[in-house]
Design an enzyme around this catalytic site. Structure first.
Site, PDB file in Angstrom:
ATOM      1  N   GLU A 200       0.844  -1.189   0.000  1.00  0.00           N
ATOM      2  CA  GLU A 200       0.000   0.000   0.000  1.00  0.00           C
ATOM      3  C   GLU A 200       0.878   1.237   0.000  1.00  0.00           C
ATOM      4  O   GLU A 200       1.936   1.248   0.633  1.00  0.00           O
ATOM      5  CB  GLU A 200      -0.843  -0.008   1.283  1.00  0.00           C
ATOM      6  N   ARG A 293     -17.450  -5.457  14.278  1.00  0.00           N
ATOM      7  CA  ARG A 293     -17.701  -5.680  15.706  1.00  0.00           C
ATOM      8  C   ARG A 293     -17.865  -4.330  16.391  1.00  0.00           C
ATOM      9  O   ARG A 293     -17.679  -3.284  15.777  1.00  0.00           O
ATOM     10  CB  ARG A 293     -16.490  -6.373  16.320  1.00  0.00           C
TER      11      ARG A 293
END
Ligand code: ADP
Ligand code: ADP
Ligand code: MG
Length: 451
Positions: A200, A293
């Site tokens: 990246e 989550r």
């Protein structure tokens, strides 16, 4: 409504969920390890079941024992908290096969966002900007070199299966790449059971900005504003977070919120989740990953929106519709969270364990404490060093900063070392007070010798 919920976690987040259950008239079942019999979560639940010895693999990560506790207790649903089984699709699947509810997204949605490569693909499909880099995992260091040449240095090597700030390496030049590739992928293999790596582009001096979303099972989803989490330690772990990010132009906030909802909807997401972005100095935003989550820093979102995220998670898991539409979501005031950890700033933040002999915690208007600790409680070496979260809320950012400084001034713990002295210095720094920082702030602060 649900009658009984088991909390498959420990510490402060287990306490947080147990309290929400009690307020809603739901019976709570705690699980605890032999080392955690005195942890507040095991004491305040309606029922508590020991699931094994102290180490995580024997207890909180022991799938057979957790499932056994679910069946013995007769719980109809499980809240996974964060960490542990919260992002393991096989856990959600195992519960489904037992006909027990999972308070979170479906196993399929967890899987779709399960690694950084798949998540980025979902973002690209949803027309959400991503950080430039390799298309999917890179097979070898020579392939990584090619990608790096295309996008330009510096780059980051990132474990596809990574999380919690682990498995990330900065590479500044082609000569370093091969060596760093080997150590990074070996570390990823050891920590996550997969050595797959992404390449990246390194975004210079970015802000970490994340969007909280929640969806019901009827196709409705809203975003609940953003959290600014750029105050991170040397391992990219968050230390202090705030909401909102005052400097964010409203049009960018709206665009990021809508992008987060698009990405989540593209995988059929339900329940609470967080879409993480990097934002550069020109307010270009780039998708990083999605955490499927409840997040450690969720309370600051609750404070500025008035939404109790855990109660809402329980309701939507039970099939209820979201009580609000996007237009009803209002951001009011400013909230900051600081993570108190048993780490010694004078010893390179080494973990500290032992009995807490004194615990004098802060209070007052706008000061919220989330903790499982108290005087007489022993901190064991098995778990994450986080002891508590202080959440302060006021009408402006500056007032919230003053409140945090005051709370940290009052907070005294004896018997073990904590990061409180470090946090006091950090939040007194003029740049922090002004809100002028990025993800490199703490590393620079430490280098200046303030640590
Ligand atoms: P975020 O902080 O954005 O929620 P992280 O990945 O840093 O994302 O948070 C999850 C981390 O918290 C996991 O790495 C895990 O080690 C840790 N953790 C899991 N359960 C607990 C717990 N009960 N108390 C403290 N830390 C925990
Ligand atoms: P994790 O799963 O460990 O949370 P993330 O992808 O969310 O990994 O990244 C964690 C942190 O690492 C970010 O908040 C940021 O500080 C840094 N980071 C990650 N990717 C980049 C990037 N491309 N450029 C600059 N910093 C990055
Ligand atoms: Mg992350």
């Amino acid at each position: 409504m649900l009658q009984k919920v088991l909390i498959a976690n420990r510490g402060e987040i287990a306490c947080r969920v147990i309290r929400a259950c009690r307020e809603m008239g739901i019976r709570s079942v705690a699980v605890y390890s032999e080392a955690d019999a005195d942890s507040l979560h095991a004491l305040i639940a309606d029922e508590a079941i020991c699931v094994g010895a102290g180490s995580n693999s024997d207890s909180y990560l022991n799938l057979a024992n957790i499932l056994m506790a679910v069946q013995i207790s007769g719980a109809e649903a499980v809240h996974p908290g964060y960490g542990y089984f919260s992002e393991r699709s096989n856990f959600a699947e195992a519960l489904r096969s037992l006909n027990v509810g999972f308070i979170g997204p479906t196993a399929e949605a967890i899987e779709a966002m399960g690694d950084k490569a798949k998540a980025k693909e979902a973002a690209i499909r949803s027309k959400c900007p991503v950080v430039p880099g390799s298309k999917g995992p890179v097979p070898s260091d020579t392939d990584a070199l090619k990608v790096a040449e295309e996008i330009g240095y510096p780059i980051l090597l990132k474990a596809v299966a990574g999380g919690g700030g682990r498995g990330i390496r900065r590479v500044d030049s082609p000569t370093e790449l091969s060596g760093l590739w080997k150590t990074a992928s070996a570390e990823a293999q050891a920590s996550f059971g997969s050595g797959e790596m992404l390449v990246e582009k390194l975004v210079e001096h970015p802000r970490h900005v994340e969007i909280q979303i929640i969806g019901d099972q009827h196709g409705n989803m809203v975003y609940l504003g953003e959290r600014e989490c750029s105050i991170q330690n040397l391992r990219h772990q968050k230390i202090v977070e705030e909401a909102p990010y005052s400097g964010l132009p409203p049009r960018v906030r709206k665009a990021m919120g809508e992008a987060a909802v698009r990405v989540a909807k593209s995988v059929g997401y339900t329940n609470a989740g967080t879409v993480e972005f990097l934002v550069d100095k020109d307010f270009h935003y780039y998708f990083l990953e999605m955490n499927t989550r409840l997040q450690v820093e969720h309370p600051i979102t609750e404070e500025i929106t008035g939404v109790d995220l855990v109660k809402l998670m329980l309701k939507v898991a039970n099939g209820e519709r979201l009580p609000m539409k996007q237009a009803d979501v209002e951001i009011k005031g400013h909230s900051i969270e600081a993570r108190i950890t048993a780490q010694d700033p004078d010893k390179d933040f080494a973990p500290s364990t032992g009995c807490i002999t004194m615990w004098r915690q802060p209070g007052g208007k706008g000061v919220r404490m989330e903790t499982h600790c108290y005087a007489g409680y022993s901190v064991s070496p098995y778990y994450d060093p986080m002891l508590a979260k202080i959440i302060v809320t006021a009408s402006t950012r500056l007032e919230a900063v003053k409140k945090l400084q005051t709370a940290l001034y009052e907070f005294e713990v004896a018997g073990i070392a904590t990061n409180i002295p470090f946090l006091r210095r950090l939040v007194a720094h003029p740049k922090y007070v002004e809100g002028d920082f990025h993800t490199g702030f703490v590393p620079a602060f430490l280098q200046e010798g303030h640590g």
